[in-house]
Enzyme design. Structure first.
Site, PDB file in Angstrom:
ATOM      1  N   HIS A  52       0.844  -1.186   0.000  1.00  0.00           N
ATOM      2  CA  HIS A  52       0.000   0.000   0.000  1.00  0.00           C
ATOM      3  C   HIS A  52       0.884   1.243   0.000  1.00  0.00           C
ATOM      4  CE1 HIS A  52       0.458  -1.214   4.320  1.00  0.00           C
ATOM      5  NE2 HIS A  52       0.979  -0.008   4.324  1.00  0.00           N
TER       6      HIS A  52
HETATM    7  C1  T46 Z   1       3.133   0.525   6.747  1.00  0.00           C
HETATM    8  C2  T46 Z   1       3.833  -0.745   7.030  1.00  0.00           C
HETATM    9  C3  T46 Z   1       5.331  -0.574   7.106  1.00  0.00           C
HETATM   10  C4  T46 Z   1      -3.961  -0.346  13.534  1.00  0.00           C
HETATM   11  O1  T46 Z   1      -5.067  -0.538  14.075  1.00  0.00           O
HETATM   12  N1  T46 Z   1      -3.132   0.659  13.956  1.00  0.00           N
HETATM   13  C5  T46 Z   1      -1.916   0.899  13.424  1.00  0.00           C
HETATM   14  O2  T46 Z   1      -1.211   1.826  13.854  1.00  0.00           O
HETATM   15  C6  T46 Z   1      -1.479   0.069  12.333  1.00  0.00           C
HETATM   16  C7  T46 Z   1      -0.119   0.301  11.688  1.00  0.00           C
HETATM   17  C8  T46 Z   1      -2.303  -0.937  11.909  1.00  0.00           C
HETATM   18  N2  T46 Z   1      -3.523  -1.144  12.510  1.00  0.00           N
HETATM   19  C9  T46 Z   1      -4.365  -2.243  12.030  1.00  0.00           C
HETATM   20  C10 T46 Z   1      -4.884  -2.096  10.615  1.00  0.00           C
HETATM   21  C11 T46 Z   1      -5.044  -3.517  10.158  1.00  0.00           C
HETATM   22  O3  T46 Z   1      -6.312  -4.006  10.564  1.00  0.00           O
HETATM   23  O4  T46 Z   1      -3.593  -3.442  12.033  1.00  0.00           O
HETATM   24  C12 T46 Z   1      -3.968  -4.277  10.957  1.00  0.00           C
HETATM   25  C13 T46 Z   1      -2.760  -4.666  10.107  1.00  0.00           C
HETATM   26  O5  T46 Z   1      -2.286  -3.484   9.400  1.00  0.00           O
HETATM   27  P1  T46 Z   1      -1.616  -3.572   7.950  1.00  0.00           P
HETATM   28  O6  T46 Z   1      -2.189  -4.704   7.205  1.00  0.00           O
HETATM   29  O7  T46 Z   1      -1.703  -2.217   7.334  1.00  0.00           O
HETATM   30  O8  T46 Z   1      -0.085  -3.918   8.353  1.00  0.00           O
HETATM   31  P2  T46 Z   1       1.188  -3.882   7.408  1.00  0.00           P
HETATM   32  O9  T46 Z   1       2.319  -4.480   8.180  1.00  0.00           O
HETATM   33  O10 T46 Z   1       0.901  -4.442   6.071  1.00  0.00           O
HETATM   34  O11 T46 Z   1       1.494  -2.305   7.212  1.00  0.00           O
HETATM   35  C14 T46 Z   1       1.973  -1.562   8.295  1.00  0.00           C
HETATM   36  C15 T46 Z   1       1.317  -0.182   8.312  1.00  0.00           C
HETATM   37  O12 T46 Z   1      -0.117  -0.328   8.324  1.00  0.00           O
HETATM   38  C16 T46 Z   1       1.704   0.643   7.125  1.00  0.00           C
HETATM   39  O13 T46 Z   1       1.339   2.000   7.334  1.00  0.00           O
HETATM   40  O14 T46 Z   1       3.670   1.400   6.073  1.00  0.00           O
HETATM   41  O15 T46 Z   1       3.381  -1.428   8.203  1.00  0.00           O
END
Ligand code: T46
Length: 139
Positions: A52
């Site tokens: 993303h």
């Molecule tokens: C990024 C990369 C490096 C939250 O509720 N609060 C938070 O601060 C974050 C980061 C995530 N979440 C929730 C949102 C989703 O339901 O945690 C779940 C997993 O998040 P996501 O699939 O976006 O995780 P990554 O590791 O793919 O991405 C994360 C960050 O979201 C993103 O901003 O740059 O790490």
């Protein structure tokens, strides 16, 4: 770069016989006030994270322990960073697509973010991301 940019950031270290101490200050070592810190751990070695971009958010990504690959894409070019030094992070600007994989066993990824969590700031569709980069380039 047509969208945002990404670059390495080196943090200070204070070393003595007791070990190493690294610190980070918002608006000093990173170019924004730090509004949020989160970390990834217990990541399976075959997991892929990211996939993303963000409309506004700026972040700095570190490997506090172990290693992983961070691939960034500005809409035209991709580049890879192998993160393994807890003193060295990657500053990811807005409008940069990021993917993370090749996590080592026990890797810990820490991220410093410029804003609180906001799902509305995510661009999770690659074609929408490309269009947003194009809009920025044209304006
Ligand atoms: C990024 C990369 C490096 C939250 O509720 N609060 C938070 O601060 C974050 C980061 C995530 N979440 C929730 C949102 C989703 O339901 O945690 C779940 C997993 O998040 P996501 O699939 O976006 O995780 P990554 O590791 O793919 O991405 C994360 C960050 O979201 C993103 O901003 O740059 O790490």
């Amino acid at each position: 770069m047509p969208g945002g940019s990404a670059r390495l950031i080196d943090l200070p270290v204070v070393s003595d016989p007791r070990g190493d101490l690294t610190f980070v200050e918002g608006r000093n070592h990173v170019p924004f006030d730090i509004a949020r810190v989160y970390y990834l751990y217990n990541v399976p070695v075959d997991a892929e994270r990211g996939g993303h971009a963000h409309k506004v958010l700026q972040q700095v990504v570190f490997a506090l322990s172990g290693s992983f690959r961070l691939t960034i894409d500005d809409g035209l070019e991709k580049s890879e960073f192998w993160l393994r030094n807890p003193r060295q992070g990657v500053l990811i600007d807005r409008l940069i697509w990021r993917e993370m994989d090749a996590f080592s066993q026990g890797a810990v990824c820490m991220v410093l973010a410029s804003h609180p969590y906001d799902e509305a700031d995510y661009i999770r569709d690659y074609e929408v991301f490309r269009a947003a980069v194009q809009d920025t380039t044209n304006s």
